[in-house]
Enzyme design. Structure first.
Site, PDB file in Angstrom:
ATOM      1  N   LYS A 233      -3.906  -8.633   7.916  1.00 44.71           N
ATOM      2  CA  LYS A 233      -5.109  -8.380   6.997  1.00 44.71           C
ATOM      3  C   LYS A 233      -6.273  -9.941   7.448  1.00 44.71           C
ATOM      4  CE  LYS A 233      -1.835  -7.702   2.719  1.00 44.71           C
ATOM      5  NZ  LYS A 233      -3.291  -6.222   2.331  1.00 44.71           N
ATOM      6  N   ARG A 309       6.044   0.514   0.337  1.00 44.46           N
ATOM      7  CA  ARG A 309       6.507   2.187  -0.080  1.00 44.46           C
ATOM      8  C   ARG A 309       8.237   1.763   0.710  1.00 44.46           C
ATOM      9  NH1 ARG A 309       1.108   4.823   1.252  1.00 44.46           N
ATOM     10  NH2 ARG A 309       1.108   2.782   0.138  1.00 44.46           N
TER      11      ARG A 309
END
Length: 454
Positions: A233, A309
């Protein structure tokens, strides 16, 4: 700071909450008009006595038409002087429990690293209001906020496990933890793959409360810090990633609420938290890797920053093996959810209409709103890449919250009903009862909906 109500006494000062369009109580006299009090939202007017001391106060509630959007109007009364106060009257049209809960939530302060807790004004719990229940709800929300606000330097997977064990001991629950290479041996490959590069080894925290009744299983995403992995990120996006365990924090807060309010009675409650840190090291999982899952489905990793997820998938598969009556996942999962609905309104995904309606209506009633979004089956092909069963990050960037929910639903098979909440877990701008920082979302909605869910 001790979260408590003031004892009922004659010395508690009266507080009058008033709408902007209603007459002021005669006890207020002429002072409010002379001082410019107009009942505007959050406006406080201190009433002096003949000796220059205090004899009470007025709190402005603003316009009645805006009441539906003001979750915790009484939280604004935290600006009152320190001391004991009592409500001289309950304002018509507002739920007394919600009003008093707002007072309690307004007392939250995160002071672990700066200063010391300061005792603010205390309120006498009005007659007819279940004070112990509201205290239990507020204390559980404070646990969630404290966990989210604590930086990863003091709350890695090991410390999150410690917090879970402490709560379990407090409420009489049972805990099992699978960690490190045992995750591989016991078939939790996705949890291990995501967390193996971190200094604190990955783990699956499993808490059980209750031995009989319908089973409610709650799975909370516990990514204690998310660098994005090898798909690193940018700094601006990484700054808030201590909150990426907001699903786990909310799940623990919900468990504390269920136990503290007595709502857990008659249920078997199971909490599963895959606790990891998504870090960068030589053994980090890579873009392009194809990973196996507990369910047997293969997953192509097209972005290591879509790790939540993955860890949820193994935990949900494990949960579904027991065929719970209702499984709920709570996760700070996608930026797409924030683009669609903003920070205050988490998407709710559920194929069962009665369950979805119960959660949405309960959330609106208690100031913990949810908004139903579709498991849109036409998007299923988007999560099916060419070389594996599933894609963890479909290209194109559209419908990101929906495709993430569809991915998770693949691992919920076996649960009687399944609901997913894509929460933010953070209050970006301070609001009454919700200071800037970590915040629980969905827990009070689930608590309020329980009578309709089972």
């Amino acid at each position: 700071m001790t979260l408590e109500f003031a004892p009922a006494s004659d010395t508690a000062l009266p507080l009058w909450p008033v709408w902007s369009d209603e007459d002021l109580p005669p006890e207020a006299g002429t002072w409010p008009g002379a001082s410019g009090f107009a009942g505007k939202t959050g406006q406080i007017c201190l009433l002096p006595d003949s000796d220059g001391g205090l004899r009470g106060a007025l709190l402005g509630l603003g316009e009645r038409a805006q009441a539906a959007w003001d979750r915790f109007p009484l939280a604004r009364a935290q600006g009152l002087p320190k001391g004991d106060w009592r409500l001289a009257a309950l304002p018509p049209g507002l739920d007394p429990d919600q009003l008093i809960l707002g007072w309690l939530l307004g007392q939250y302060r995160f002071t672990r690293y700066k200063g010391a807790p300061v005792q603010g004004p205390r309120l006498v719990c009005p007659d007819g209001v279940d004070g112990p229940r509201l205290l239990a709800i507020a204390e559980a929300e404070f646990l969630t906020r404290d966990l989210i606000n604590t930086p990863a330097s003091d709350l890695g997977p090991d410390r999150l496990e410690a917090a879970a064990r402490a709560l379990a001991n407090q409420i009489g629950a049972r805990v099992e933890v699978i960690s490190g290479t045992a995750l591989v041996k016991q078939n939790f490959p996705l949890i291990h793959a995501v967390g193996r590069a971190a200094a604190s080894e990955p783990r699956l925290i499993d808490i059980r409360l209750g031995d009989a009744g319908p089973m409610l299983t709650i799975v909370g995403k516990g990514v204690c810090f998310d660098t994005g992995g090898l798909n690193l990120k940018p700094g601006a996006s990484m700054g808030l990633m201590k909150k990426d365990m907001g699903g786990a924090a909310t799940t623990l807060g919900l468990l504390k609420m269920l136990a503290g309010t007595g709502a857990a009675a008659g249920l078997r409650i199971r909490v599963l938290i895959p606790a990891v840190e998504n870090s960068v090291a030589g053994n980090a999982f890579r873009p392009g890797d194809v990973l196996s899952s507990r369910k047997g489905l293969s997953v192509e990793v097209n972005n290591t920053d879509a790790e939540g997820r993955l860890v949820l998938a193994d935990a949900m598969t494990y949960a579904a093996e027991e065929n719970p009556d209702l499984m709920i996942s709570l996760a700070t999962l996608t930026g797409a959810a924030r683009v669609a609905l903003g920070p205050d309104l988490p998407p709710l995904y559920c194929d069962d209409d009665a369950t979805a309606l119960a959660l949405q209506q309960a959330g609106m009633a208690v100031g913990d709103p949810l908004w139903r979004m579709p498991f849109w089956d036409a998007y299923e092909p988007l999560i099916e890449p060419a070389i594996a069963d599933l894609d963890n990050a479909p290209s194109g960037g559209m419908a990101g919250s929906i495709t993430a929910a569809l991915f998770l639903r693949r691992f919920a098979e076996g649960a009687g009903r399944y609901a997913h909440l894509d929460i933010y877990g953070w209050q970006p701008v301070a609001a009454p009862g919700r200071p800037k920082g970590g915040v629980g979302q969905g827990a009070r909605a689930i608590l309020a909906a329980l009578p309709r869910l089972f």
